[in-house]
Design an enzyme around this catalytic site. Sequence first.
Site, mmCIF file in Angstrom:
data_model
loop_
_atom_site.group_PDB
_atom_site.id
_atom_site.type_symbol
_atom_site.label_atom_id
_atom_site.label_comp_id
_atom_site.label_asym_id
_atom_site.label_seq_id
_atom_site.Cartn_x
_atom_site.Cartn_y
_atom_site.Cartn_z
ATOM 1 C CB THR A 141 -15.759 37.453 -31.626
ATOM 2 O OG1 THR A 141 -16.538 38.325 -32.441
ATOM 3 C CG2 THR A 141 -14.534 38.196 -31.103
ATOM 4 C CG HIS A 142 -19.914 35.622 -31.970
ATOM 5 N ND1 HIS A 142 -20.856 35.221 -31.041
ATOM 6 C CD2 HIS A 142 -19.403 36.792 -31.496
ATOM 7 C CE1 HIS A 142 -20.935 36.132 -30.076
ATOM 8 N NE2 HIS A 142 -20.044 37.089 -30.319
ATOM 9 C CD GLU A 146 -9.173 15.487 -39.199
ATOM 10 O OE1 GLU A 146 -10.169 14.749 -39.258
ATOM 11 O OE2 GLU A 146 -8.379 15.640 -40.144
ATOM 12 C CE LYS A 198 -10.430 15.584 -47.819
ATOM 13 N NZ LYS A 198 -11.428 14.714 -47.188
ATOM 14 C CD GLN A 239 -4.638 -4.159 -9.218
ATOM 15 O OE1 GLN A 239 -4.019 -4.558 -8.252
ATOM 16 N NE2 GLN A 239 -5.295 -4.980 -10.023
ATOM 17 C CE LYS A 262 -0.951 0.900 -9.511
ATOM 18 N NZ LYS A 262 -2.278 1.159 -9.008
ATOM 19 C CG ASN A 293 -1.921 -1.178 1.155
ATOM 20 O OD1 ASN A 293 -1.953 -1.905 0.162
ATOM 21 N ND2 ASN A 293 -2.688 -1.361 2.211
ATOM 22 C CB SER A 311 -8.945 10.377 -48.706
ATOM 23 O OG SER A 311 -9.994 9.547 -49.170
HETATM 24 N N1 ARG Z 1 -1.418 -3.695 -7.332
HETATM 25 C C1 ARG Z 1 -1.889 -2.959 -6.219
HETATM 26 C C2 ARG Z 1 -2.371 -1.578 -6.629
HETATM 27 O O1 ARG Z 1 -2.022 -1.175 -7.672
HETATM 28 C C3 ARG Z 1 -0.801 -2.818 -5.220
HETATM 29 C C4 ARG Z 1 -1.267 -2.690 -3.833
HETATM 30 C C5 ARG Z 1 -1.935 -3.932 -3.404
HETATM 31 N N2 ARG Z 1 -2.188 -3.945 -2.025
HETATM 32 C C6 ARG Z 1 -2.938 -4.872 -1.469
HETATM 33 N N3 ARG Z 1 -3.092 -4.844 -0.192
HETATM 34 N N4 ARG Z 1 -3.505 -5.817 -2.161
HETATM 35 O O2 ARG Z 1 -3.089 -0.908 -5.933
#
Ligand code: ARG
Length: 466
Positions: A158-159, A299, A292, A331, A334, A113, A286
Amino acid sequence: MSKKSPVSRSGRFTGGPAAEVAKFTESISFDWRLWKHDILGSLAHAAMLHKIGVLKKTELVAISKGLNQIHKEIAAGQFKWKAELEDVHMNIEAELTQRVPAGAKLHTARSRNDQVALDVRLWVRDEITALLGEIAGLQRALVSLGEKNADVIIPGYTHLQRAQPVYLAHHLLAYVEMLERDCERLWDCHSRVNVCPLGSGAIAGSTLPLKRELVAKLLGFVNASGQIQLTQNSMDAVSDRDFMIEFAAAAALLAVHISRLAEDVILWVSAEFNYIKIADAYTTGSSLMPQKKNPDIAELARGKTGRVVGNLMALLTLLKGLPMTYNRDLQEDKERLFDTADTVRATTRLMAAMLNHTKVNKPVCAAAAADPALLATDLADYLVKKGMPFRQAHHVVGAVVALAEKTGKPLNQLKLAELQDVNPTFGRDALGVFNLKTAMAKRNITGAPGTKEVAKQLARWREQLS
Ligand code: ARG
């Protein structure tokens, strides 16, 4: 059931998780990207464990060697990530422990953690530095394009209706200003990212006399005045993702700014505007229409902004219902984080590259800027200088514009007598208002698109970005 029980389950559990559970809960497929920072954190943690007597010198040396070896293997693409080991933290630690018995001591007073909180902070910290470099590159591209076309005047809108003339450089520098605020926001965010959570354990710190300051110092968690930055509440430290949301928010606003720039570029390359031309290598064709040439970079920059904004919403929603402290929900942060970082970094870089390969169609811009209607407000200002209240001047010039429309003449082709028929205040110098060069020379208050002011702003940015 998988045969081998992952390290976190030995003792308490009778076996590994069911295969579908392992597949559902693993994060190694994406969090492997934290490997460098995970190893950095472990090296610092190990050094500290040695300082407080948990690791013997020989053990510290063996662990450091082992981690450095693993670092090399991962960098060379030779490391085998194992899904059954769930995440990057357990993959590296398990591999280390297999090679170095003392590796089993590395997790002393540490939980995944606080480990993941640390890794992600280190990762975002590096990402901010890299992104700031890309933003400066985009700012430089905008300044260069402005400098190369310092004499080009276009209608300001503007606009999306022609409003008043501006130097193209002034329009481009508007984005440089926005991007500068993005940099400031990212830097501000950096100060809250740059705080060390290690030592918070799973939730409640440790009974061991950890030297948190040492770890923080080794990892560069130090502010501008040299003070070591430590999280002050273990529960907050393991569950806080504010810093990530701030990064995602700053990135989302950056993406929105780039998206607006992209929209201008898309308009300007259209046949209808035809103000600029992007080099072939930075456009696409295109598959059906041979003629084109499409501004796909712009874009996609505009389109990808949706994802980046969505990632911010996903992160906010991820946190909103979480009780204290760490929950596995976290988790899910990420992939949103990585996607935001990758997307804004690539977008910023590609927009800069595209602008560095863009030419301005000067005759078309000059023709557009020659529209005398753009100087209708200057004509009102002329009357104001003669003492007329602006509201009346606005009305009078409105009538002049209506007359021009009725007679089918451009504003600057009206005769003095016609102007004076509308209002006798017009003098012989009235039509001189429509000299664009003089008009641009007059707009010289701070922030205005006047000749001297724009040159000054270009020089200021050139200097600031060099
Ligand atoms: N893979 C977990 C995450 O990204 C890591 C921490 C996991 N901790 C746990 N007590 N299971 O959050």
